[in-house]
Design a protein around this motif. Structure first.
Motif, PDB file in Angstrom:
ATOM      1  N   ARG A  30       1.181  -1.284  -0.035  1.00  0.00           N
ATOM      2  CA  ARG A  30       0.049  -0.714  -0.046  1.00  0.00           C
ATOM      3  C   ARG A  30       0.811   1.026  -0.284  1.00  0.00           C
ATOM      4  O   ARG A  30       0.551   2.592  -0.913  1.00  0.00           O
ATOM      5  CB  ARG A  30      -0.890  -0.095   1.324  1.00  0.00           C
ATOM      6  N   ALA A  31       1.729   1.474   0.884  1.00  0.00           N
ATOM      7  CA  ALA A  31       2.762   2.932   0.717  1.00  0.00           C
ATOM      8  C   ALA A  31       3.385   2.397  -0.120  1.00  0.00           C
ATOM      9  O   ALA A  31       3.243   4.070  -0.942  1.00  0.00           O
ATOM     10  CB  ALA A  31       4.075   2.102   2.021  1.00  0.00           C
ATOM     11  N   LEU A  32       3.810   1.675  -1.086  1.00  0.00           N
ATOM     12  CA  LEU A  32       4.343   1.663  -2.241  1.00  0.00           C
ATOM     13  C   LEU A  32       3.773   2.054  -3.362  1.00  0.00           C
ATOM     14  O   LEU A  32       4.071   3.285  -4.185  1.00  0.00           O
ATOM     15  CB  LEU A  32       5.323   0.478  -2.969  1.00  0.00           C
ATOM     16  N   LEU A  33       2.381   1.539  -3.367  1.00  0.00           N
ATOM     17  CA  LEU A  33       1.557   1.972  -4.580  1.00  0.00           C
ATOM     18  C   LEU A  33       1.135   3.586  -4.289  1.00  0.00           C
ATOM     19  O   LEU A  33       0.507   4.262  -4.800  1.00  0.00           O
ATOM     20  CB  LEU A  33      -0.158   1.396  -4.624  1.00  0.00           C
ATOM     21  N   GLU A  34       1.061   4.718  -3.043  1.00  0.00           N
ATOM     22  CA  GLU A  34       0.730   5.382  -2.652  1.00  0.00           C
ATOM     23  C   GLU A  34       1.486   6.348  -3.390  1.00  0.00           C
ATOM     24  O   GLU A  34       1.201   7.708  -3.418  1.00  0.00           O
ATOM     25  CB  GLU A  34       0.795   5.445  -1.232  1.00  0.00           C
ATOM     26  N   ARG A  35       2.751   5.822  -2.877  1.00  0.00           N
ATOM     27  CA  ARG A  35       4.343   7.043  -3.381  1.00  0.00           C
ATOM     28  C   ARG A  35       4.497   6.379  -4.762  1.00  0.00           C
ATOM     29  O   ARG A  35       4.919   7.869  -4.887  1.00  0.00           O
ATOM     30  CB  ARG A  35       5.968   5.913  -2.063  1.00  0.00           C
ATOM     31  N   LEU A  36       4.902   4.962  -5.549  1.00  0.00           N
ATOM     32  CA  LEU A  36       3.975   5.558  -7.136  1.00  0.00           C
ATOM     33  C   LEU A  36       3.493   6.018  -7.719  1.00  0.00           C
ATOM     34  O   LEU A  36       3.682   6.736  -9.067  1.00  0.00           O
ATOM     35  CB  LEU A  36       5.061   3.463  -6.846  1.00  0.00           C
ATOM     36  N   GLN A  37       2.543   6.118  -6.734  1.00  0.00           N
ATOM     37  CA  GLN A  37       1.458   6.489  -7.997  1.00  0.00           C
ATOM     38  C   GLN A  37       1.376   5.662  -8.936  1.00  0.00           C
ATOM     39  O   GLN A  37       0.501   6.717 -10.266  1.00  0.00           O
ATOM     40  CB  GLN A  37       1.749   7.529  -7.966  1.00  0.00           C
ATOM     41  N   LEU A  38       1.114   4.766  -9.809  1.00  0.00           N
ATOM     42  CA  LEU A  38       1.143   3.757 -10.382  1.00  0.00           C
ATOM     43  C   LEU A  38      -0.514   3.974 -11.264  1.00  0.00           C
ATOM     44  O   LEU A  38      -1.268   4.168 -10.468  1.00  0.00           O
ATOM     45  CB  LEU A  38       1.227   2.830 -10.388  1.00  0.00           C
ATOM     46  N   PRO A  39      -0.389   4.079 -12.627  1.00  0.00           N
ATOM     47  CA  PRO A  39      -2.038   3.864 -13.226  1.00  0.00           C
ATOM     48  C   PRO A  39      -2.281   2.689 -12.491  1.00  0.00           C
ATOM     49  O   PRO A  39      -2.330   1.363 -12.556  1.00  0.00           O
ATOM     50  CB  PRO A  39      -1.399   4.520 -14.691  1.00  0.00           C
ATOM     51  N   SER A  40      -3.674   2.665 -12.883  1.00  0.00           N
ATOM     52  CA  SER A  40      -4.581   1.762 -12.988  1.00  0.00           C
ATOM     53  C   SER A  40      -4.400   0.681 -14.514  1.00  0.00           C
ATOM     54  O   SER A  40      -4.177   0.835 -15.641  1.00  0.00           O
ATOM     55  CB  SER A  40      -5.764   1.970 -13.374  1.00  0.00           C
ATOM     56  N   PRO A  41      -4.126  -0.545 -13.506  1.00  0.00           N
ATOM     57  CA  PRO A  41      -4.454  -1.500 -13.255  1.00  0.00           C
ATOM     58  C   PRO A  41      -2.959  -1.647 -11.840  1.00  0.00           C
ATOM     59  O   PRO A  41      -2.015  -2.323 -12.005  1.00  0.00           O
ATOM     60  CB  PRO A  41      -4.857  -2.518 -12.643  1.00  0.00           C
ATOM     61  N   ALA A  42      -3.068  -0.278 -10.733  1.00  0.00           N
ATOM     62  CA  ALA A  42      -2.065  -0.228 -10.664  1.00  0.00           C
ATOM     63  C   ALA A  42      -1.199  -1.721  -9.356  1.00  0.00           C
ATOM     64  O   ALA A  42       0.343  -2.003  -9.494  1.00  0.00           O
ATOM     65  CB  ALA A  42      -1.969   1.186  -8.764  1.00  0.00           C
ATOM     66  N   MET A  43      -2.199  -2.405  -8.664  1.00  0.00           N
ATOM     67  CA  MET A  43      -1.567  -3.464  -7.927  1.00  0.00           C
ATOM     68  C   MET A  43      -0.629  -4.527  -8.770  1.00  0.00           C
ATOM     69  O   MET A  43       0.126  -4.964  -8.212  1.00  0.00           O
ATOM     70  CB  MET A  43      -2.563  -3.803  -6.945  1.00  0.00           C
ATOM     71  N   GLN A  44      -1.821  -4.562  -9.610  1.00  0.00           N
ATOM     72  CA  GLN A  44      -1.565  -5.770 -11.325  1.00  0.00           C
ATOM     73  C   GLN A  44       0.165  -4.932 -12.004  1.00  0.00           C
ATOM     74  O   GLN A  44       1.077  -5.785 -11.531  1.00  0.00           O
ATOM     75  CB  GLN A  44      -2.066  -6.255 -12.531  1.00  0.00           C
ATOM     76  N   THR A  45       0.133  -3.727 -11.529  1.00  0.00           N
ATOM     77  CA  THR A  45       1.459  -3.234 -12.781  1.00  0.00           C
ATOM     78  C   THR A  45       3.007  -3.618 -11.273  1.00  0.00           C
ATOM     79  O   THR A  45       3.723  -3.430 -11.321  1.00  0.00           O
ATOM     80  CB  THR A  45       1.390  -2.002 -12.452  1.00  0.00           C
ATOM     81  N   LEU A  46       2.297  -3.390 -10.150  1.00  0.00           N
ATOM     82  CA  LEU A  46       3.663  -3.292  -8.850  1.00  0.00           C
ATOM     83  C   LEU A  46       3.861  -4.804  -8.857  1.00  0.00           C
ATOM     84  O   LEU A  46       5.082  -5.565  -8.997  1.00  0.00           O
ATOM     85  CB  LEU A  46       2.552  -2.912  -7.754  1.00  0.00           C
ATOM     86  N   THR A  47       3.278  -5.367  -9.005  1.00  0.00           N
ATOM     87  CA  THR A  47       3.158  -6.823  -8.727  1.00  0.00           C
ATOM     88  C   THR A  47       4.056  -7.304 -10.227  1.00  0.00           C
ATOM     89  O   THR A  47       5.349  -7.809  -9.547  1.00  0.00           O
ATOM     90  CB  THR A  47       1.832  -7.558  -8.727  1.00  0.00           C
ATOM     91  N   ALA A  48       3.709  -7.063 -11.385  1.00  0.00           N
ATOM     92  CA  ALA A  48       4.220  -7.802 -12.837  1.00  0.00           C
ATOM     93  C   ALA A  48       5.692  -7.318 -12.200  1.00  0.00           C
ATOM     94  O   ALA A  48       6.748  -7.579 -12.491  1.00  0.00           O
ATOM     95  CB  ALA A  48       3.621  -7.421 -13.317  1.00  0.00           C
ATOM     96  N   ALA A  49       5.699  -5.426 -12.007  1.00  0.00           N
ATOM     97  CA  ALA A  49       7.449  -4.496 -11.639  1.00  0.00           C
ATOM     98  C   ALA A  49       8.112  -5.106 -10.326  1.00  0.00           C
ATOM     99  O   ALA A  49       9.616  -5.849 -10.480  1.00  0.00           O
ATOM    100  CB  ALA A  49       6.834  -3.466 -11.525  1.00  0.00           C
ATOM    101  N   LEU A  50       6.955  -6.276  -9.580  1.00  0.00           N
ATOM    102  CA  LEU A  50       8.399  -6.899  -8.128  1.00  0.00           C
ATOM    103  C   LEU A  50       8.584  -8.438  -8.997  1.00  0.00           C
ATOM    104  O   LEU A  50       9.985  -8.721  -8.972  1.00  0.00           O
ATOM    105  CB  LEU A  50       7.416  -6.866  -7.290  1.00  0.00           C
ATOM    106  N   GLU A  51       7.817  -8.868  -9.401  1.00  0.00           N
ATOM    107  CA  GLU A  51       8.372 -10.266 -10.179  1.00  0.00           C
ATOM    108  C   GLU A  51       9.496 -10.061 -11.348  1.00  0.00           C
ATOM    109  O   GLU A  51      10.369 -10.694 -11.274  1.00  0.00           O
ATOM    110  CB  GLU A  51       6.810 -11.477 -10.900  1.00  0.00           C
TER     111      GLU A  51
END
Length: 126
Positions: A30-51
């Motif tokens: 959640r903190a990363l999502l808030e700091r990075l301000q990723l576009p939708s779908p934000a969680m999927q984007t973050l997950t893909a980037a972390l993987e």
């Protein structure tokens, strides 16, 4: 579904993880999502980037920086998808919940804290 992350967001992710590593802190999704301000779908984007980052770290034979990202819940562990990913990458094997996962995660975080990574932004985004 293919998810892409902009070079700016990728570099910001690497910077956030580097700051957390140097301060010896974990950071929540959640903190990363808030700091990075990723576009939708934000969680999927973050997950893909972390993987993707985990795959890069495995290829470079480095500790997994993505292990610094954890759930807000009481477990203080990454989501089960993280463990499934690192199992696919050959870094972890066992149940994705419970003491084996927690123990492996704690040792991986310690390895990340002690490792000197290349400067952020020197790895290509996908």
């Amino acid at each position: 579904m293919s998810v892409r992350i902009s070079r700016q967001h990728w570099n910001n992710l690497l910077t956030e993880l580097d700051v957390a590593r140097r301060q010896r802190h974990l950071v929540t999704y959640r903190a990363l999502l808030e700091r990075l301000q990723l576009p939708s779908p934000a969680m999927q984007t973050l997950t893909a980037a972390l993987e993707y980052l985990a795959a890069l770290d495995v290829k470079a034979e480095q500790p997994l920086r993505s292990s610094l990202v954890i759930s807000q819940g009481a477990s203080r562990l990454p989501r089960t998808g993280f463990f499934e990913c690192v199992e696919r990458l050959g870094r972890f094997s066992g149940p994705v919940d419970g003491t084996a996962a927690a123990s492996w995660h704690a040792s991986e975080v310690a390895r990340v804290f002690d490792y000197a990574y290349p400067e952020p932004g020197r790895q290509a985004a996908h």
